[in-house]
Design a protein around this motif. Structure first.
Motif, PDB file in Angstrom:
ATOM      1  N   SER A   7      68.237  28.200 -55.181  1.00 51.45           N
ATOM      2  CA  SER A   7      68.110  27.353 -54.007  1.00 51.45           C
ATOM      3  C   SER A   7      68.335  28.215 -52.773  1.00 51.45           C
ATOM      4  CB  SER A   7      69.108  26.194 -54.049  1.00 51.45           C
ATOM      5  OG  SER A   7      70.433  26.695 -54.061  1.00 51.45           O
ATOM      6  N   GLY A   8      67.975  27.674 -51.620  1.00 50.44           N
ATOM      7  CA  GLY A   8      68.255  28.366 -50.370  1.00 50.44           C
ATOM      8  C   GLY A   8      67.065  29.018 -49.697  1.00 50.44           C
ATOM      9  N   GLY A   9      65.927  29.007 -50.349  1.00 54.74           N
ATOM     10  CA  GLY A   9      64.754  29.581 -49.716  1.00 54.74           C
ATOM     11  C   GLY A   9      64.273  28.711 -48.566  1.00 54.74           C
ATOM     12  N   GLY A  10      63.315  29.238 -47.817  1.00 55.55           N
ATOM     13  CA  GLY A  10      62.772  28.478 -46.711  1.00 55.55           C
ATOM     14  C   GLY A  10      62.048  29.351 -45.729  1.00 55.55           C
ATOM     15  N   LEU A  11      61.802  28.800 -44.556  1.00 56.55           N
ATOM     16  CA  LEU A  11      61.099  29.503 -43.484  1.00 56.55           C
ATOM     17  C   LEU A  11      62.109  29.971 -42.445  1.00 56.55           C
ATOM     18  CD1 LEU A  11      58.529  30.291 -41.891  1.00 56.55           C
ATOM     19  CD2 LEU A  11      58.524  27.954 -40.986  1.00 56.55           C
ATOM     20  N   VAL A  12      61.993  31.225 -42.064  1.00 55.92           N
ATOM     21  CA  VAL A  12      62.902  31.776 -41.071  1.00 55.92           C
ATOM     22  C   VAL A  12      62.124  32.744 -40.193  1.00 55.92           C
ATOM     23  CG1 VAL A  12      63.635  33.686 -42.568  1.00 55.92           C
ATOM     24  CG2 VAL A  12      65.156  32.878 -40.756  1.00 55.92           C
ATOM     25  N   GLN A  13      62.540  32.885 -38.960  1.00 51.97           N
ATOM     26  CA  GLN A  13      61.907  33.843 -38.065  1.00 51.97           C
ATOM     27  C   GLN A  13      62.393  35.256 -38.373  1.00 51.97           C
ATOM     28  OE1 GLN A  13      62.667  32.553 -34.017  1.00 51.97           O
ATOM     29  NE2 GLN A  13      60.705  31.486 -33.937  1.00 51.97           N
ATOM     30  N   ALA A  14      61.580  36.215 -38.056  1.00 50.45           N
ATOM     31  CA  ALA A  14      61.970  37.614 -38.226  1.00 50.45           C
ATOM     32  C   ALA A  14      63.268  37.868 -37.469  1.00 50.45           C
ATOM     33  CB  ALA A  14      60.864  38.537 -37.734  1.00 50.45           C
ATOM     34  N   GLY A 101      74.163  42.256 -80.599  1.00 57.67           N
ATOM     35  CA  GLY A 101      73.315  43.435 -80.618  1.00 57.67           C
ATOM     36  C   GLY A 101      71.953  43.257 -79.994  1.00 57.67           C
ATOM     37  N   SER A 102      71.678  42.085 -79.470  1.00 55.73           N
ATOM     38  CA  SER A 102      70.383  41.835 -78.840  1.00 55.73           C
ATOM     39  C   SER A 102      70.566  41.579 -77.354  1.00 55.73           C
ATOM     40  CB  SER A 102      69.691  40.630 -79.498  1.00 55.73           C
ATOM     41  OG  SER A 102      69.430  40.886 -80.852  1.00 55.73           O
ATOM     42  N   LEU A 103      69.513  41.890 -76.607  1.00 55.26           N
ATOM     43  CA  LEU A 103      69.522  41.649 -75.162  1.00 55.26           C
ATOM     44  C   LEU A 103      68.634  40.449 -74.854  1.00 55.26           C
ATOM     45  CD1 LEU A 103      70.267  42.552 -72.265  1.00 55.26           C
ATOM     46  CD2 LEU A 103      68.160  43.922 -72.289  1.00 55.26           C
ATOM     47  N   PHE A 104      69.190  39.515 -74.128  1.00 61.75           N
ATOM     48  CA  PHE A 104      68.439  38.332 -73.717  1.00 61.75           C
ATOM     49  C   PHE A 104      68.279  38.351 -72.200  1.00 61.75           C
ATOM     50  CE2 PHE A 104      68.536  36.192 -77.777  1.00 61.75           C
ATOM     51  CZ  PHE A 104      69.645  36.747 -78.395  1.00 61.75           C
ATOM     52  N   VAL A 105      67.087  38.030 -71.749  1.00 61.14           N
ATOM     53  CA  VAL A 105      66.787  38.039 -70.319  1.00 61.14           C
ATOM     54  C   VAL A 105      66.348  36.642 -69.900  1.00 61.14           C
ATOM     55  CG1 VAL A 105      65.411  39.065 -68.483  1.00 61.14           C
ATOM     56  CG2 VAL A 105      66.076  40.451 -70.470  1.00 61.14           C
ATOM     57  N   TYR A 106      66.909  36.163 -68.815  1.00 57.11           N
ATOM     58  CA  TYR A 106      66.620  34.814 -68.331  1.00 57.11           C
ATOM     59  C   TYR A 106      66.146  34.875 -66.885  1.00 57.11           C
ATOM     60  CZ  TYR A 106      69.532  33.763 -72.373  1.00 57.11           C
ATOM     61  OH  TYR A 106      70.052  33.713 -73.638  1.00 57.11           O
ATOM     62  N   TRP A 107      65.271  33.951 -66.542  1.00 55.32           N
ATOM     63  CA  TRP A 107      64.730  33.858 -65.186  1.00 55.32           C
ATOM     64  C   TRP A 107      64.860  32.443 -64.658  1.00 55.32           C
ATOM     65  CZ3 TRP A 107      63.098  38.154 -62.650  1.00 55.32           C
ATOM     66  CH2 TRP A 107      62.789  39.288 -63.424  1.00 55.32           C
ATOM     67  N   GLY A 108      65.073  32.353 -63.353  1.00 58.99           N
ATOM     68  CA  GLY A 108      64.995  31.073 -62.693  1.00 58.99           C
ATOM     69  C   GLY A 108      63.551  30.754 -62.347  1.00 58.99           C
ATOM     70  N   GLN A 109      63.347  29.611 -61.720  1.00 60.93           N
ATOM     71  CA  GLN A 109      61.992  29.166 -61.424  1.00 60.93           C
ATOM     72  C   GLN A 109      61.449  29.770 -60.132  1.00 60.93           C
ATOM     73  OE1 GLN A 109      64.663  27.486 -60.655  1.00 60.93           O
ATOM     74  NE2 GLN A 109      64.331  26.668 -58.597  1.00 60.93           N
ATOM     75  N   GLY A 110      62.308  30.362 -59.341  1.00 61.78           N
ATOM     76  CA  GLY A 110      61.896  31.003 -58.102  1.00 61.78           C
ATOM     77  C   GLY A 110      62.084  30.117 -56.890  1.00 61.78           C
ATOM     78  N   THR A 111      62.319  30.748 -55.761  1.00 61.60           N
ATOM     79  CA  THR A 111      62.433  30.036 -54.492  1.00 61.60           C
ATOM     80  C   THR A 111      61.674  30.832 -53.429  1.00 61.60           C
ATOM     81  OG1 THR A 111      63.980  29.023 -52.916  1.00 61.60           O
ATOM     82  CG2 THR A 111      64.630  31.143 -53.845  1.00 61.60           C
ATOM     83  N   GLN A 112      60.892  30.128 -52.641  1.00 61.89           N
ATOM     84  CA  GLN A 112      60.015  30.773 -51.675  1.00 61.89           C
ATOM     85  C   GLN A 112      60.773  31.137 -50.409  1.00 61.89           C
ATOM     86  OE1 GLN A 112      56.404  31.350 -51.868  1.00 61.89           O
ATOM     87  NE2 GLN A 112      56.963  32.616 -50.113  1.00 61.89           N
ATOM     88  N   VAL A 113      60.585  32.355 -49.964  1.00 61.46           N
ATOM     89  CA  VAL A 113      61.107  32.816 -48.679  1.00 61.46           C
ATOM     90  C   VAL A 113      59.917  33.208 -47.801  1.00 61.46           C
ATOM     91  CG1 VAL A 113      62.426  34.605 -47.482  1.00 61.46           C
ATOM     92  CG2 VAL A 113      63.307  33.589 -49.600  1.00 61.46           C
ATOM     93  N   THR A 114      59.825  32.589 -46.660  1.00 61.20           N
ATOM     94  CA  THR A 114      58.748  32.875 -45.712  1.00 61.20           C
ATOM     95  C   THR A 114      59.372  33.370 -44.412  1.00 61.20           C
ATOM     96  OG1 THR A 114      57.399  31.118 -46.687  1.00 61.20           O
ATOM     97  CG2 THR A 114      56.741  31.942 -44.524  1.00 61.20           C
ATOM     98  N   VAL A 115      58.875  34.473 -43.897  1.00 56.31           N
ATOM     99  CA  VAL A 115      59.403  35.069 -42.674  1.00 56.31           C
ATOM    100  C   VAL A 115      58.274  35.146 -41.651  1.00 56.31           C
ATOM    101  CG1 VAL A 115      60.613  37.007 -41.648  1.00 56.31           C
ATOM    102  CG2 VAL A 115      61.014  36.433 -44.048  1.00 56.31           C
ATOM    103  N   SER A 116      58.456  34.460 -40.554  1.00 54.46           N
ATOM    104  CA  SER A 116      57.433  34.466 -39.504  1.00 54.46           C
ATOM    105  C   SER A 116      57.714  35.565 -38.492  1.00 54.46           C
ATOM    106  CB  SER A 116      57.386  33.104 -38.818  1.00 54.46           C
ATOM    107  OG  SER A 116      58.612  32.839 -38.167  1.00 54.46           O
ATOM    108  N   SER A 117      56.666  36.167 -38.014  1.00 55.75           N
ATOM    109  CA  SER A 117      56.835  37.277 -37.056  1.00 55.75           C
ATOM    110  C   SER A 117      56.811  36.789 -35.626  1.00 55.75           C
ATOM    111  CB  SER A 117      55.730  38.308 -37.267  1.00 55.75           C
ATOM    112  OG  SER A 117      54.455  37.704 -37.142  1.00 55.75           O
TER     113      SER A 117
END
Length: 117
Positions: A7-14, A101-117
């Protein structure tokens, strides 16, 4: 199993800041490494920052001095400061867990970060 929810993604200015959070649940006591990756359109997924159980961290050169990764018993966080347009991407939380003895890798679903110039 480990479940990760970002969580926490969003649109932010440069020049602005965002704080990403990743809530971890499940077998979190056996997680060794947590990190943040990002993927911009047309580019490969890349490591942004990682943190091991003992607290040691590593960062991509492009974010050193601007991003800070931290973790607690609930998950992992990414404080992003002085954001640049090139930081725009989908950010993914990642956890690596060793078990029997095994390695497990997990991923989240992702959150979009947009940076406006």
């Amino acid at each position: 199993q480990v479940q990760l929810v970002e969580s926490g993604g969003g649109l932010v200015q440069a020049g602005g800041s965002l704080r990403l959070s990743c809530a971890a649940s499940g077998s979190i006591s056996s997680i060794n490494i947590m990190g943040w990756y990002r993927q911009a359109p047309g580019k490969q997924r890349e490591l942004v920052a990682g943190i091991i159980r003992g607290g040691s961290t590593n960062y991509a050169d492009s974010v050193k001095g601007r991003f800070i990764i931290s973790r607690d018993n609930s998950g992992v966080y990414l404080q992003m400061n002085s954001l640049k347009p090139e930081d725009a991407a989908v950010y993914y939380c990642n956890a690596r867990r060793s078990w029997s003895g095994s390695l497990f890798v997990y991923w989240g679903q992702g959150t979009q970060v947009t940076v406006s110039s």
